[in-house]
Design an enzyme around this catalytic site. Sequence first.
Site, PDB file in Angstrom:
ATOM      1  N   SER A  31       0.810  -1.221   0.000  1.00 47.05           N
ATOM      2  CA  SER A  31       0.000   0.000   0.000  1.00 47.05           C
ATOM      3  C   SER A  31       0.841   1.267   0.000  1.00 47.05           C
ATOM      4  O   SER A  31       0.407   2.301  -0.514  1.00 47.05           O
ATOM      5  CB  SER A  31      -0.939   0.006   1.209  1.00 47.05           C
ATOM      6  OG  SER A  31      -0.205  -0.152   2.418  1.00 47.05           O
ATOM      7  N   GLY A  69      -2.103  -4.418   0.989  1.00 47.28           N
ATOM      8  CA  GLY A  69      -2.273  -5.683   1.697  1.00 47.28           C
ATOM      9  C   GLY A  69      -1.296  -6.762   1.300  1.00 47.28           C
ATOM     10  O   GLY A  69      -1.243  -7.816   1.947  1.00 47.28           O
ATOM     11  N   ASN A 108       3.383  -5.600   5.678  1.00 47.95           N
ATOM     12  CA  ASN A 108       2.231  -6.444   6.013  1.00 47.95           C
ATOM     13  C   ASN A 108       2.666  -7.756   6.670  1.00 47.95           C
ATOM     14  O   ASN A 108       1.913  -8.319   7.474  1.00 47.95           O
ATOM     15  CB  ASN A 108       1.393  -6.718   4.763  1.00 47.95           C
ATOM     16  CG  ASN A 108       0.653  -5.473   4.312  1.00 47.95           C
ATOM     17  OD1 ASN A 108      -0.046  -4.830   5.084  1.00 47.95           O
ATOM     18  ND2 ASN A 108       0.836  -5.105   3.052  1.00 47.95           N
ATOM     19  N   ASP A 123      -2.906   8.136   8.097  1.00 49.04           N
ATOM     20  CA  ASP A 123      -3.423   7.314   9.186  1.00 49.04           C
ATOM     21  C   ASP A 123      -2.223   6.708   9.915  1.00 49.04           C
ATOM     22  O   ASP A 123      -1.090   7.152   9.714  1.00 49.04           O
ATOM     23  CB  ASP A 123      -4.407   6.242   8.669  1.00 49.04           C
ATOM     24  CG  ASP A 123      -3.792   5.308   7.631  1.00 49.04           C
ATOM     25  OD1 ASP A 123      -2.574   5.024   7.712  1.00 49.04           O
ATOM     26  OD2 ASP A 123      -4.524   4.843   6.745  1.00 49.04           O
ATOM     27  N   HIS A 130       0.037   4.783   6.934  1.00 49.28           N
ATOM     28  CA  HIS A 130       0.186   5.257   5.559  1.00 49.28           C
ATOM     29  C   HIS A 130       0.580   6.729   5.527  1.00 49.28           C
ATOM     30  O   HIS A 130       0.214   7.504   6.416  1.00 49.28           O
ATOM     31  CB  HIS A 130      -1.109   5.064   4.767  1.00 49.28           C
ATOM     32  CG  HIS A 130      -1.509   3.641   4.615  1.00 49.28           C
ATOM     33  ND1 HIS A 130      -2.606   3.098   5.260  1.00 49.28           N
ATOM     34  CD2 HIS A 130      -0.943   2.629   3.920  1.00 49.28           C
ATOM     35  CE1 HIS A 130      -2.701   1.821   4.954  1.00 49.28           C
ATOM     36  NE2 HIS A 130      -1.710   1.503   4.147  1.00 49.28           N
TER      37      HIS A 130
END
Length: 203
Positions: free
Chosen positions: A35, A67, A96, A176, A179
């Site tokens: 991502s 992901g 991930n 967030d 990210h």
Amino acid sequence: LLASTAAIALAACGKRPPQAQALPAEATVLALGDSLTQGVGAKADEAWPSLLAERTGWDVINAGISGDTSAQALERLPDLLQEHAPALVVVSIGGNDFLRKVPEADTRSNIRQIVQQIKAAGVPAVLVAVPYFTTGALFGRLSEHPMYEELAAELNVPLLKGAWAEVLGDKKLKSDQIHANAQGYRVFAEKMWAFLKQQGFAR
């Protein structure tokens, strides 16, 4: 003294560290990742591969899938190499794996195979260190997993260190918890460009 000794030793055996060839404009560069490469948290044209393309004139293929684990990136790689025939591959994967607590040995093996496949295709690879979440992350202090430095040394590939840790450790550069935002991706793209220039890939 150690540096001088190493330089003398290299000169004595006639070896030099490999020097990258500068890529021409419109060269194809493959950005393999998750991502953070796809650009989650910003618009598509604000993802770092798009910004790197603007900076260099290269055709930077955004092969980031949100992901994706290292195993999934490894599975996708052969088709990507065949389809795009890149002149350079940038590998930024593993976040991930850390979030899902994939065994380190598996992640290490997958990233090793990714780089080995790229090199076997006659294509240079650049590895990007990715942070993993320790207790320090709660206070904005991100650490990059040491296996990236170890793999880069083992496989003799350039390693971009500190870029993601700096971006994701700064609240102003995040959309967030995990990210970047548009500004964060721009900061990363500039760091990537400067690193590739230092390594000889970019002019």
